[in-house]
Design a protein around this motif. Structure first.
Motif, PDB file in Angstrom:
ATOM      1  N   UNK A  28       0.827  -1.208   0.000  1.00 60.84           N
ATOM      2  CA  UNK A  28       0.000   0.000   0.000  1.00 60.84           C
ATOM      3  C   UNK A  28       0.861   1.258   0.000  1.00 60.84           C
ATOM      4  N   UNK A  29       1.891   1.291   0.856  1.00 66.98           N
ATOM      5  CA  UNK A  29       2.779   2.458   0.928  1.00 66.98           C
ATOM      6  C   UNK A  29       3.479   2.668  -0.411  1.00 66.98           C
ATOM      7  N   UNK A  30       3.959   1.577  -1.004  1.00 65.41           N
ATOM      8  CA  UNK A  30       4.625   1.678  -2.304  1.00 65.41           C
ATOM      9  C   UNK A  30       3.676   2.215  -3.367  1.00 65.41           C
ATOM     10  N   UNK A  31       2.445   1.711  -3.365  1.00 61.28           N
ATOM     11  CA  UNK A  31       1.466   2.143  -4.366  1.00 61.28           C
ATOM     12  C   UNK A  31       1.128   3.618  -4.208  1.00 61.28           C
ATOM     13  N   UNK A  32       0.863   4.047  -2.971  1.00 59.95           N
ATOM     14  CA  UNK A  32       0.488   5.442  -2.728  1.00 59.95           C
ATOM     15  C   UNK A  32       1.636   6.383  -3.092  1.00 59.95           C
ATOM     16  N   UNK A  33       2.845   6.081  -2.620  1.00 62.93           N
ATOM     17  CA  UNK A  33       3.974   6.978  -2.891  1.00 62.93           C
ATOM     18  C   UNK A  33       4.308   7.021  -4.380  1.00 62.93           C
ATOM     19  N   UNK A  34       4.103   5.915  -5.070  1.00 67.55           N
ATOM     20  CA  UNK A  34       4.332   5.913  -6.516  1.00 67.55           C
ATOM     21  C   UNK A  34       3.301   6.783  -7.229  1.00 67.55           C
ATOM     22  N   UNK A 296      14.736   2.888   6.787  1.00 66.01           N
ATOM     23  CA  UNK A 296      14.584   2.622   5.354  1.00 66.01           C
ATOM     24  C   UNK A 296      15.925   2.255   4.741  1.00 66.01           C
ATOM     25  N   UNK A 297      16.969   2.971   5.153  1.00 67.29           N
ATOM     26  CA  UNK A 297      18.309   2.713   4.619  1.00 67.29           C
ATOM     27  C   UNK A 297      18.753   1.287   4.949  1.00 67.29           C
ATOM     28  N   UNK A 298      18.565   0.879   6.218  1.00 62.55           N
ATOM     29  CA  UNK A 298      18.977  -0.461   6.616  1.00 62.55           C
ATOM     30  C   UNK A 298      18.191  -1.531   5.866  1.00 62.55           C
ATOM     31  N   UNK A 299      16.905  -1.265   5.662  1.00 61.68           N
ATOM     32  CA  UNK A 299      16.064  -2.229   4.951  1.00 61.68           C
ATOM     33  C   UNK A 299      16.526  -2.387   3.509  1.00 61.68           C
ATOM     34  N   UNK A 300      16.781  -1.268   2.841  1.00 58.46           N
ATOM     35  CA  UNK A 300      17.188  -1.333   1.443  1.00 58.46           C
ATOM     36  C   UNK A 300      18.622  -1.805   1.293  1.00 58.46           C
ATOM     37  N   UNK A 301      19.426  -1.656   2.341  1.00 56.43           N
ATOM     38  CA  UNK A 301      20.795  -2.185   2.308  1.00 56.43           C
ATOM     39  C   UNK A 301      20.768  -3.707   2.325  1.00 56.43           C
ATOM     40  N   UNK A 302      19.878  -4.258   3.154  1.00 58.20           N
ATOM     41  CA  UNK A 302      19.776  -5.710   3.243  1.00 58.20           C
ATOM     42  C   UNK A 302      19.177  -6.300   1.965  1.00 58.20           C
ATOM     43  N   UNK A 303      18.184  -5.597   1.400  1.00 61.47           N
ATOM     44  CA  UNK A 303      17.527  -6.079   0.185  1.00 61.47           C
ATOM     45  C   UNK A 303      17.481  -4.920  -0.805  1.00 61.47           C
ATOM     46  N   UNK A 305      16.976  -4.447  -3.874  1.00 54.83           N
ATOM     47  CA  UNK A 305      15.905  -4.310  -4.860  1.00 54.83           C
ATOM     48  C   UNK A 305      14.687  -3.593  -4.299  1.00 54.83           C
ATOM     49  N   UNK A 306      14.498  -3.641  -2.974  1.00 61.08           N
ATOM     50  CA  UNK A 306      13.330  -2.995  -2.367  1.00 61.08           C
ATOM     51  C   UNK A 306      13.339  -1.489  -2.639  1.00 61.08           C
ATOM     52  N   UNK A 307      14.539  -0.896  -2.669  1.00 63.90           N
ATOM     53  CA  UNK A 307      14.645   0.545  -2.894  1.00 63.90           C
ATOM     54  C   UNK A 307      14.044   0.998  -4.205  1.00 63.90           C
ATOM     55  N   UNK A 308      13.870   0.077  -5.146  1.00 66.76           N
ATOM     56  CA  UNK A 308      13.274   0.443  -6.417  1.00 66.76           C
ATOM     57  C   UNK A 308      11.772   0.589  -6.380  1.00 66.76           C
ATOM     58  N   UNK A 309      11.165   0.313  -5.209  1.00 65.40           N
ATOM     59  CA  UNK A 309       9.709   0.366  -5.102  1.00 65.40           C
ATOM     60  C   UNK A 309       9.200   1.465  -4.168  1.00 65.40           C
ATOM     61  N   UNK A 310      10.110   2.216  -3.550  1.00 60.78           N
ATOM     62  CA  UNK A 310       9.706   3.270  -2.612  1.00 60.78           C
ATOM     63  C   UNK A 310      10.341   4.589  -3.023  1.00 60.78           C
ATOM     64  N   UNK A 313      13.429   6.339  -1.584  1.00 60.99           N
ATOM     65  CA  UNK A 313      14.750   5.735  -1.786  1.00 60.99           C
ATOM     66  C   UNK A 313      15.367   6.250  -3.091  1.00 60.99           C
ATOM     67  N   UNK A 314      16.635   6.650  -3.067  1.00 62.79           N
ATOM     68  CA  UNK A 314      17.276   7.157  -4.287  1.00 62.79           C
ATOM     69  C   UNK A 314      17.210   6.197  -5.475  1.00 62.79           C
ATOM     70  N   UNK A 315      17.271   4.903  -5.206  1.00 60.93           N
ATOM     71  CA  UNK A 315      17.234   3.931  -6.301  1.00 60.93           C
ATOM     72  C   UNK A 315      15.949   4.072  -7.121  1.00 60.93           C
ATOM     73  N   UNK A 316      14.840   4.315  -6.448  1.00 61.29           N
ATOM     74  CA  UNK A 316      13.548   4.483  -7.133  1.00 61.29           C
ATOM     75  C   UNK A 316      13.620   5.658  -8.105  1.00 61.29           C
ATOM     76  N   UNK A 317      14.027   6.817  -7.592  1.00 59.59           N
ATOM     77  CA  UNK A 317      14.082   8.017  -8.432  1.00 59.59           C
ATOM     78  C   UNK A 317      15.073   7.881  -9.573  1.00 59.59           C
ATOM     79  N   UNK A 318      16.211   7.249  -9.303  1.00 59.47           N
ATOM     80  CA  UNK A 318      17.217   7.069 -10.352  1.00 59.47           C
ATOM     81  C   UNK A 318      16.654   6.234 -11.492  1.00 59.47           C
ATOM     82  N   UNK A 319      16.018   5.119 -11.162  1.00 55.51           N
ATOM     83  CA  UNK A 319      15.477   4.245 -12.198  1.00 55.51           C
ATOM     84  C   UNK A 319      14.391   4.950 -13.002  1.00 55.51           C
ATOM     85  N   UNK A 320      13.437   5.575 -12.299  1.00 57.19           N
ATOM     86  CA  UNK A 320      12.312   6.225 -12.999  1.00 57.19           C
ATOM     87  C   UNK A 320      12.802   7.401 -13.856  1.00 57.19           C
TER      88      UNK A 320
END
Length: 485
Positions: A28-34, A296-303, A305-310, A313-320
């Motif tokens: 839900x959070x990913x969908x709303x923020x996207x 958030x940083x620790x979560x995306x560090x462990x996984x 790929x998750x950063x691409x959905x929130x 996270x910089x990874x999300x903005x970079x990809x989009x």
């Protein structure tokens, strides 16, 4: 024995249910923020852009074809100047450079101006095509994004609804921003009431075909494009020898829009073979302003790929943004930017720097106190009479400044580091009676009144108070600048 088996099964079922609920919440959070990120998309200009002797947009200067693809409105005075700064701490003279984004506009400056130049242009076009469109901007009481959107959007004929669903820490700087927001007379301004209702309304607007909402911090494709231009502008200034090539850029990180734009901008500058950002140890250092960013940083560090959905996270903005940029230019920045994120981006997120959201941390308060003895020199825009000291607010700037000073003090060799000054020098005052509107809101909300009363000044350069019960606007208006007069 059977009882133990039943208990274990019950526990396992509860764990599965909990994991399912957490998973649903994350989706839900990913969908709303996207949806928020995508609400305001870049649009093509309605009229053929004029050819100017000096192109004010640094991205258009480097890729002229984009001028016919992207609607853009000039909101400030660019390029922003480069200044030299110096402070003395623990017996050491610490020298650094400043990219004075805070001086980009006599109305309201800071990093949000670049963030808004494509977005507001798109909003004007959208309103012409959809006369009933409503625009929403959301943030905390001390949000720079809200003030910047109102200060630059209202003169363009746009009308806004403001939503502040949660308070930040009490601080006079934050209260001044809320007063500025009231002074621009938005259609509505709701502070900390009916949080669930505000969230539902935010979702409604985010999925609407007619209405538009600004993502938190202005984080969007258009916002990132604006910051790409900022990085190109800095590269031009390095090429012009206004400053030497730098080893690091320090800036605060909230929504990640500015950090992502600078990362992509540096990658684009290198792709275009500009003579900048060539230091072997070059870094962009983003300092978190919210303690939640650490999780958030620790979560995306462990996984990763998750950063691409929130979107935070910089990874999300970079990809989009990289995929969008490739579609309109044919230049693929994504591989270089994702590699940059791994090797040349540093994220400062420890509690000693971050502290609480909207207030100084232990380190930022000490660093910000140096504003009374700091030396700054450089060229200034025509609307100023002397070189001003940056505003090291606890919400944003103080935290990145603290990290920069620690880096300089701990370094065993000379470094050319630059501070990206994101907090506007100007505290704007619009045409509406902000004191009357603010007091009326505070009488209806005990939480707002207490927040305001508890918010004290920190900097000796900005002494004032905001006392709803026994004070007057004379207690703080000397800190504000009337605009549109």
């Amino acid at each position: 024995m059977n009882l133990w088996i039943i208990l274990i099964l019950i526990v396992l079922v509860l764990i599965v249910i909990l994991l399912c609920l957490v998973g649903c919440l994350m989706i839900l959070v990913s969908w709303v923020t996207t949806r928020l990120f995508e609400s305001i998309q870049p649009l093509a200009p309605i009229e053929t852009p004029k050819n100017e002797k000096v192109e004010p947009n640094p991205l258009f200067r480097k890729i002229p074809s984009l001028k016919r693809i992207l609607a853009w409105t000039e909101l400030g005075v660019f390029p922003t100047p480069i200044h030299k700064g110096e402070v003395e701490r623990n017996g050491k003279k610490l020298k650094f450079w400043l990219k004075r984004e805070d001086l980009c506009s006599p109305i309201y400056g800071g990093n949000k101006v670049r963030t808004l130049q494509y977005q507001l242009a798109a909003c004007v076009i959208h309103q012409k095509n959809n006369p009933g469109a409503e625009f929403y901007v959301t943030g905390s009481g001390g949000s720079n994004q809200i003030v910047a959107t109102l200060a630059h959007g209202v003169p363009l004929g746009l009308n806004f609804h403001v939503r502040c669903p949660t308070p930040d820490e009490p601080d006079m700087d934050n209260t001044l921003n809320l007063l500025s927001s009231f002074s621009f007379g938005p259609l509505s301004l709701k502070v900390w009431d009916k949080m669930i209702g505000q969230f539902v309304n935010l979702v409604r607007v985010a999925v609407s075909k007619t209405h538009r909402t600004f993502s938190l911090g202005g984080n969007s494709i258009g916002g990132i494009l604006g910051q790409i231009g900022g990085a190109l502008e800095l590269a031009e200034q390095i090429e012009a020898k206004e400053l030497p090539d730098i080893d690091a850029i320090f800036l605060p990180l909230g929504s990640s829009c500015t950090s992502v734009g600078l990362i992509l901008g540096v990658c684009l500058a290198r792709h275009l073979k500009l003579d900048a950002f060539k230091s072997n140890n070059f870094k962009i250092v983003s300092v978190a302003i919210h303690p939640g960013a650490s999780f958030v940083y620790k979560m995306t560090k462990m996984m990763d790929w998750i950063g691409g959905y929130y979107s935070i996270c910089p990874r999300f903005g970079i990809i989009r943004a990289a995929e969008y940029f490739e579609n309109i230019t044919g230049i693929d920045l994504k591989p270089a930017a994702l590699e940059f994120l791994k090797k040349e981006w540093e994220f400062v997120h420890t509690s000693e720097y971050v502290g609480k959201y909207g207030a100084h941390s232990v380190k930022s308060r000490v660093a910000a106190a140096l504003d009374t003895t700091m030396k700054v020199e450089g060229k200034i825009p025509p609307w100023l009479k002397k070189v001003p000291i940056p505003w090291f607010c606890g919400h944003f700037m103080g935290k990145s400044f603290a990290a920069l000073l620690d880096k300089l003090e701990d370094s065993t060799h000379p470094m050319n580091v630059l501070l990206w000054t994101t907090k506007s020098l100007v505290q704007p005052l619009g045409k509406q009676d902000e004191w009357l509107l603010f007091r009326d809101a505070a009488t209806k909300s005990k939480l707002l009144k207490k927040w305001s009363d508890d918010g004290k000044y920190v900097s000796e350069l900005r002494i004032g108070k905001i006392d709803v019960s026994g004070g007057s606007p004379d207690d703080y208006r000397h800190l504000m600048k009337p605009v549109y007069t």
